[in-house]
Design a protein around this motif. Structure first.
Motif, PDB file in Angstrom:
ATOM      1  N   THR A 126       0.823  -1.205   0.000  1.00 34.13           N
ATOM      2  CA  THR A 126       0.000   0.000   0.000  1.00 34.13           C
ATOM      3  C   THR A 126       0.858   1.256   0.000  1.00 34.13           C
ATOM      4  O   THR A 126       0.545   2.238  -0.697  1.00 34.13           O
ATOM      5  CB  THR A 126      -0.933  -0.018   1.224  1.00 34.13           C
ATOM      6  N   SER A 127       1.934   1.258   0.768  1.00 37.89           N
ATOM      7  CA  SER A 127       2.805   2.434   0.831  1.00 37.89           C
ATOM      8  C   SER A 127       3.431   2.724  -0.530  1.00 37.89           C
ATOM      9  O   SER A 127       3.687   3.891  -0.866  1.00 37.89           O
ATOM     10  CB  SER A 127       3.893   2.231   1.884  1.00 37.89           C
ATOM     11  N   TYR A 128       3.683   1.691  -1.314  1.00 35.14           N
ATOM     12  CA  TYR A 128       4.218   1.900  -2.660  1.00 35.14           C
ATOM     13  C   TYR A 128       3.195   2.612  -3.539  1.00 35.14           C
ATOM     14  O   TYR A 128       3.540   3.482  -4.339  1.00 35.14           O
ATOM     15  CB  TYR A 128       4.614   0.563  -3.280  1.00 35.14           C
ATOM     16  N   HIS A 129       1.946   2.263  -3.378  1.00 37.31           N
ATOM     17  CA  HIS A 129       0.902   2.952  -4.154  1.00 37.31           C
ATOM     18  C   HIS A 129       0.836   4.429  -3.761  1.00 37.31           C
ATOM     19  O   HIS A 129       0.657   5.306  -4.611  1.00 37.31           O
ATOM     20  CB  HIS A 129      -0.455   2.273  -3.933  1.00 37.31           C
ATOM     21  N   ALA A 130       0.980   4.714  -2.468  1.00 42.85           N
ATOM     22  CA  ALA A 130       1.043   6.107  -2.036  1.00 42.85           C
ATOM     23  C   ALA A 130       2.267   6.800  -2.626  1.00 42.85           C
ATOM     24  O   ALA A 130       2.205   7.966  -3.034  1.00 42.85           O
ATOM     25  CB  ALA A 130       1.074   6.183  -0.511  1.00 42.85           C
ATOM     26  N   ALA A 131       3.392   6.085  -2.685  1.00 45.06           N
ATOM     27  CA  ALA A 131       4.619   6.657  -3.248  1.00 45.06           C
ATOM     28  C   ALA A 131       4.450   6.996  -4.726  1.00 45.06           C
ATOM     29  O   ALA A 131       4.962   8.018  -5.203  1.00 45.06           O
ATOM     30  CB  ALA A 131       5.781   5.690  -3.047  1.00 45.06           C
ATOM     31  N   LEU A 132       3.746   6.149  -5.466  1.00 45.56           N
ATOM     32  CA  LEU A 132       3.470   6.449  -6.876  1.00 45.56           C
ATOM     33  C   LEU A 132       2.698   7.765  -6.996  1.00 45.56           C
ATOM     34  O   LEU A 132       2.968   8.592  -7.878  1.00 45.56           O
ATOM     35  CB  LEU A 132       2.671   5.312  -7.515  1.00 45.56           C
ATOM     36  N   TYR A 133       1.750   7.948  -6.111  1.00 42.82           N
ATOM     37  CA  TYR A 133       0.967   9.181  -6.086  1.00 42.82           C
ATOM     38  C   TYR A 133       1.863  10.373  -5.762  1.00 42.82           C
ATOM     39  O   TYR A 133       1.812  11.417  -6.426  1.00 42.82           O
ATOM     40  CB  TYR A 133      -0.144   9.022  -5.044  1.00 42.82           C
ATOM     41  N   GLY A 134       2.727  10.227  -4.756  1.00 44.00           N
ATOM     42  CA  GLY A 134       3.610  11.323  -4.369  1.00 44.00           C
ATOM     43  C   GLY A 134       4.605  11.687  -5.454  1.00 44.00           C
ATOM     44  O   GLY A 134       4.893  12.871  -5.674  1.00 44.00           O
ATOM     45  N   ALA A 135       5.144  10.686  -6.148  1.00 45.74           N
ATOM     46  CA  ALA A 135       6.099  10.967  -7.216  1.00 45.74           C
ATOM     47  C   ALA A 135       5.450  11.748  -8.343  1.00 45.74           C
ATOM     48  O   ALA A 135       6.063  12.662  -8.923  1.00 45.74           O
ATOM     49  CB  ALA A 135       6.683   9.653  -7.739  1.00 45.74           C
ATOM     50  N   ARG A 136       4.211  11.429  -8.649  1.00 39.45           N
ATOM     51  CA  ARG A 136       3.517  12.158  -9.708  1.00 39.45           C
ATOM     52  C   ARG A 136       3.285  13.616  -9.305  1.00 39.45           C
ATOM     53  O   ARG A 136       3.429  14.531 -10.130  1.00 39.45           O
ATOM     54  CB  ARG A 136       2.192  11.471 -10.043  1.00 39.45           C
ATOM     55  N   LEU A 137       2.924  13.834  -8.045  1.00 43.30           N
ATOM     56  CA  LEU A 137       2.743  15.198  -7.555  1.00 43.30           C
ATOM     57  C   LEU A 137       4.026  16.017  -7.725  1.00 43.30           C
ATOM     58  O   LEU A 137       3.990  17.181  -8.151  1.00 43.30           O
ATOM     59  CB  LEU A 137       2.344  15.179  -6.086  1.00 43.30           C
ATOM     60  N   LEU A 189       4.223  17.339   1.332  1.00 38.12           N
ATOM     61  CA  LEU A 189       5.652  17.207   1.043  1.00 38.12           C
ATOM     62  C   LEU A 189       5.987  17.751  -0.338  1.00 38.12           C
ATOM     63  O   LEU A 189       7.003  18.432  -0.531  1.00 38.12           O
ATOM     64  CB  LEU A 189       6.074  15.742   1.150  1.00 38.12           C
ATOM     65  N   SER A 190       5.129  17.475  -1.301  1.00 37.59           N
ATOM     66  CA  SER A 190       5.390  17.955  -2.661  1.00 37.59           C
ATOM     67  C   SER A 190       5.412  19.475  -2.708  1.00 37.59           C
ATOM     68  O   SER A 190       6.192  20.080  -3.453  1.00 37.59           O
ATOM     69  CB  SER A 190       4.332  17.417  -3.633  1.00 37.59           C
ATOM     70  N   SER A 191       4.578  20.113  -1.900  1.00 39.94           N
ATOM     71  CA  SER A 191       4.554  21.575  -1.848  1.00 39.94           C
ATOM     72  C   SER A 191       5.824  22.109  -1.200  1.00 39.94           C
ATOM     73  O   SER A 191       6.423  23.085  -1.668  1.00 39.94           O
ATOM     74  CB  SER A 191       3.321  22.039  -1.077  1.00 39.94           C
ATOM     75  N   VAL A 192       6.268  21.444  -0.114  1.00 34.86           N
ATOM     76  CA  VAL A 192       7.475  21.888   0.582  1.00 34.86           C
ATOM     77  C   VAL A 192       8.698  21.731  -0.303  1.00 34.86           C
ATOM     78  O   VAL A 192       9.530  22.642  -0.432  1.00 34.86           O
ATOM     79  CB  VAL A 192       7.641  21.097   1.894  1.00 34.86           C
ATOM     80  N   VAL A 193       8.837  20.578  -0.925  1.00 35.49           N
ATOM     81  CA  VAL A 193      10.032  20.291  -1.731  1.00 35.49           C
ATOM     82  C   VAL A 193      10.091  21.170  -2.977  1.00 35.49           C
ATOM     83  O   VAL A 193      11.158  21.673  -3.351  1.00 35.49           O
ATOM     84  CB  VAL A 193      10.067  18.799  -2.120  1.00 35.49           C
ATOM     85  N   SER A 194       8.948  21.375  -3.618  1.00 32.25           N
ATOM     86  CA  SER A 194       8.934  22.157  -4.859  1.00 32.25           C
ATOM     87  C   SER A 194       8.875  23.657  -4.607  1.00 32.25           C
ATOM     88  O   SER A 194       9.213  24.453  -5.493  1.00 32.25           O
ATOM     89  CB  SER A 194       7.733  21.752  -5.713  1.00 32.25           C
ATOM     90  N   GLY A 195       8.432  24.044  -3.399  1.00 30.49           N
ATOM     91  CA  GLY A 195       8.247  25.459  -3.129  1.00 30.49           C
ATOM     92  C   GLY A 195       7.070  26.057  -3.875  1.00 30.49           C
ATOM     93  O   GLY A 195       6.960  27.279  -3.997  1.00 30.49           O
ATOM     94  N   ARG A 196       6.199  25.177  -4.350  1.00 28.39           N
ATOM     95  CA  ARG A 196       5.060  25.643  -5.151  1.00 28.39           C
ATOM     96  C   ARG A 196       3.749  25.263  -4.468  1.00 28.39           C
ATOM     97  O   ARG A 196       3.242  24.163  -4.616  1.00 28.39           O
ATOM     98  CB  ARG A 196       5.108  25.038  -6.554  1.00 28.39           C
ATOM     99  N   GLY A 197       3.229  26.163  -3.682  1.00 31.92           N
ATOM    100  CA  GLY A 197       1.926  25.993  -3.074  1.00 31.92           C
ATOM    101  C   GLY A 197       0.971  27.022  -3.646  1.00 31.92           C
ATOM    102  O   GLY A 197       1.358  27.908  -4.400  1.00 31.92           O
ATOM    103  N   SER A 198      -0.281  26.899  -3.294  1.00 31.77           N
ATOM    104  CA  SER A 198      -1.271  27.882  -3.743  1.00 31.77           C
ATOM    105  C   SER A 198      -2.441  27.840  -2.782  1.00 31.77           C
ATOM    106  O   SER A 198      -2.639  26.866  -2.041  1.00 31.77           O
ATOM    107  CB  SER A 198      -1.762  27.564  -5.159  1.00 31.77           C
ATOM    108  N   GLN A 199      -3.206  28.902  -2.802  1.00 29.37           N
ATOM    109  CA  GLN A 199      -4.392  28.945  -1.943  1.00 29.37           C
ATOM    110  C   GLN A 199      -5.378  27.852  -2.336  1.00 29.37           C
ATOM    111  O   GLN A 199      -5.972  27.200  -1.467  1.00 29.37           O
ATOM    112  CB  GLN A 199      -5.049  30.313  -2.041  1.00 29.37           C
TER     113      GLN A 199
END
Length: 597
Positions: free
Chosen positions: A301-312, A412-422
């Motif tokens: 299951t964690s791998y499926h979450a990781a696939l989602y995170g990598a795409r983000l 995490l994707s927002s923190v690492v990329s520095g790209r967040g939005s309202q």
């Protein structure tokens, strides 16, 4: 994979009760057999094939008093689930009892040596070498603690091991690559594979590190290194309510945990997302700097979450890949300078994931643990840690931890990329209420009734829905024991379509922002083969004409609507398994924390 518990108290008459309570709290780690050993002038050992309830029936009704005790619930690795293979294991004279979680890789050589010296084996397990090694050291003149140390130092592999002796109020323990946590109580002291074993009694814990030994008796806990030197340890407080580990009136832990998902997500987001400013601020990651690509390592299951995170991350311009931890090879996978390797692991103890993280550490990568368990091996060994805050999850099939992982990875994707939005922050904050809406309005139970007798189940989705399709199939396999497959939607026609019949329902995840026309094209391909279609969608007006059943979800944007779709698939799997009278919380052959490779 197994669960161990140890206890020594200042009073009398409570040892067995504590052990049985602990085993009930650990049964998610294995339920092939269970056993206890209680030390008084002799050792009284009871063990039975099957679940803890079988052991409860085997223990005499009369009070079993003792000075100290150990218990074990087993997930079989060496030898089938039988009374003989159940732990605890003892030496020939029943003076030493041992419980063990892990794999002793050199047990065959040790067993041959011990048999040559006249020691008798009665089981198929690797664990049984340990009490005989201890007895051999005792026979050579060693005291009990020295004999335990000498035995453990001969073991190769992974282990959390605990030992009691007749006539002793002390429990001796050690760990290497398998989890072991100590509990400090007012009336006694504990050790276990995981906190739920004793959370009813204390929330003050010490996490044992690899290579460390513990001596636990009514006077206290002493931790030493492999040379015998005392180690100063930090006492931590676990932020879990004992009631969190109960069923709270639900028929199964899994159903309870599905319904806990709105609360779990609120906890995950708390003090991390500011909706008005559109900011995401994760305090644990304040000093995280990522200059290179990101690699995720995970299992199941964690791998499926990781696939989602990598795409983000890729969507935000950060190179990212996901790897099955068991297949991760730092010699074959380039690790450019500045790389971040993220281990996604609910327990923080998953053996394959820990092995991958350790290899990444040795290769010079920065490592981050994304986990649910404070003080776990992953949390302690990685350079950084981000907790998903899902609370205890007892059901073997992961539900609320998967959703919490997805939400944590979005942050995490927002923190690492520095790209967040309202908008991104608002969509995250809306998820708990939207999940509750799905739970309140789902017709998954009716869908389950329609397809409980299917030959197989297929799940398809594109983009962010593809990992959810994989997870939907995994849930179906885990708890119904029926064949299920998940695919990126475009792959169904490249071979698997040969398996589609009118008895293989296809669950199609079709959500706004996805390439809807292409996914509907795939739906038409299976419809032409007479397969029933169950659409999971936020755009029913576009999809209903192609589906036999529709499971609706609210719209939450292309990144987050798949999270809501997953809730529907969890419910379908649960209700089919319920109708088939499966062992939902304890599916056969599976255990919660996979601490063997």
């Amino acid at each position: 994979m197994c669960g161990i518990i140890g206890y020594t108290g200042s009073g009398t008459g409570d040892v067995l009760d504590v052990l049985m309570t602990g085993l009930s709290g650990l049964e998610y780690r294995g339920y092939d057999s269970a056993g206890v050993a209680v030390a008084n002038s002799s050792l009284e050992v009871y063990k039975r094939e099957g679940e803890v309830s079988a052991l409860e029936n085997a223990v005499p009704d009369s009070d079993l008093d003792g000075l100290a005790g150990i218990g074990h619930t087993r997930w079989s690795t060496h030898g089938p689930p039988t009374d003989a293979n159940a732990h605890p294991h003892t030496d020939d004279d029943g003076r030493v009892a041992v419980v063990h979680n892990g794999i002793i890789e050199n047990y065959q050589a040790l067993r041959r040596e011990l048999e040559a010296d006249g020691y008798t084996f009665t089981s198929d397990t690797d664990t049984e070498v340990v009490p005989h090694l201890i007895r051999s050291a005792l026979d050579s003149g060693a005291d009990r603690e020295t004999a335990f140390r000498q035995a453990v130092q001969r073991l190769e592999g992974s282990y959390a091991v605990a030992t009691v002796f007749n006539g002793s109020e002390t429990v001796y323990a050690a760990r290497n690559e398998s989890p072991l946590v100590l509990g400090i109580g007012e009336d006694g002291h504990y050790l276990a594979s995981d906190v739920p074993a004793f959370i009813e009694f204390t929330d003050r814990v010490v996490y044992l590190e690899d290579g460390q030994f513990a001596r636990v008796n009514p006077s206290g806990i002493v931790v030493t290194d492999d040379q015998g030197a005392i180690v100063e340890t930090a006492v931590e407080t676990v932020d879990w309510d004992p009631e969190d580990a109960g069923k709270s009136g639900y028929d199964h832990y899994m159903l309870k945990e599905i319904h806990e998902q709105p609360t779990a997500i609120r906890k995950c987001l708390r003090e991390r997302v500011t909706e008005l400013e559109g900011s995401i601020d994760v305090a644990e990651l304040a000093d995280l700097e990522v200059e290179g690509p990101v690699q995720f390592v995970a299992c199941g299951t964690s791998y499926h979450a990781a696939l989602y995170g990598a795409r983000l991350l890729r969507e935000r311009g950060v190179p990212a890949q996901s790897f099955l931890a068991s297949e991760y090879d730092v010699d074959a996978v380039p690790l450019p300078e500045g790389s971040l390797v993220v281990g996604v692991t609910q327990s923080g103890e998953t053996a394959d994931t820990m092995s991958a993280l350790r290899a990444a550490n040795r290769a010079g990568a920065t490592t981050l643990a994304l986990t649910n368990v404070v003080g776990s091996s992953a949390a302690r060994e990685c350079d950084h840690v981000m907790y998903i805050r899902a609370g205890p999850e007892i059901g073997v099939a992961a539900t609320k931890t998967f959703v919490s992982q997805q939400v944590a990875l979005a942050m995490l994707s927002s923190v690492v990329s520095g790209r967040g939005s309202q908008e991104f922050a608002q969509q995250l904050r809306a998820l708990p209420d939207q999940i509750q809406q799905v739970l309140d309005e789902s017709t998954a139970r009716e869908v389950a009734a329609a397809y409980e007798d299917a030959d197989a189940y297929f799940f398809i989705g594109r983009g962010y829905n593809a990992p959810v399709a994989l997870e939907g199939a995994l849930k179906m396999k885990e708890i119904t024991y029926n064949h299920a497959e998940g695919f990126a939607a475009g792959e169904l026609k490249h071979g698997p379509l040969a398996l589609v019949t009118d008895s293989t329902p296809v669950f199609a995840l079709v959500t706004e922002g996805d390439d809807v026309s292409k996914t509907l094209g795939n739906v038409k391909e299976v419809e032409a083969r007479d397969a029933p279609i169950v659409a999971v969608t936020d755009i029913p007006d576009q999809v209903s004409a192609y589906a036999d059943h529709v499971l609706e979800v609210p719209s939450s944007g292309p990144r987050f609507t798949p999270i809501l779709a997953n809730i529907q698939l969890q419910l379908v799997a649960y209700w089919i398994a319920n109708r088939l009278d499966r062992s939902i919380d304890k599916p056969r052959n599976l255990a919660k924390s996979v601490t063997v490779k």
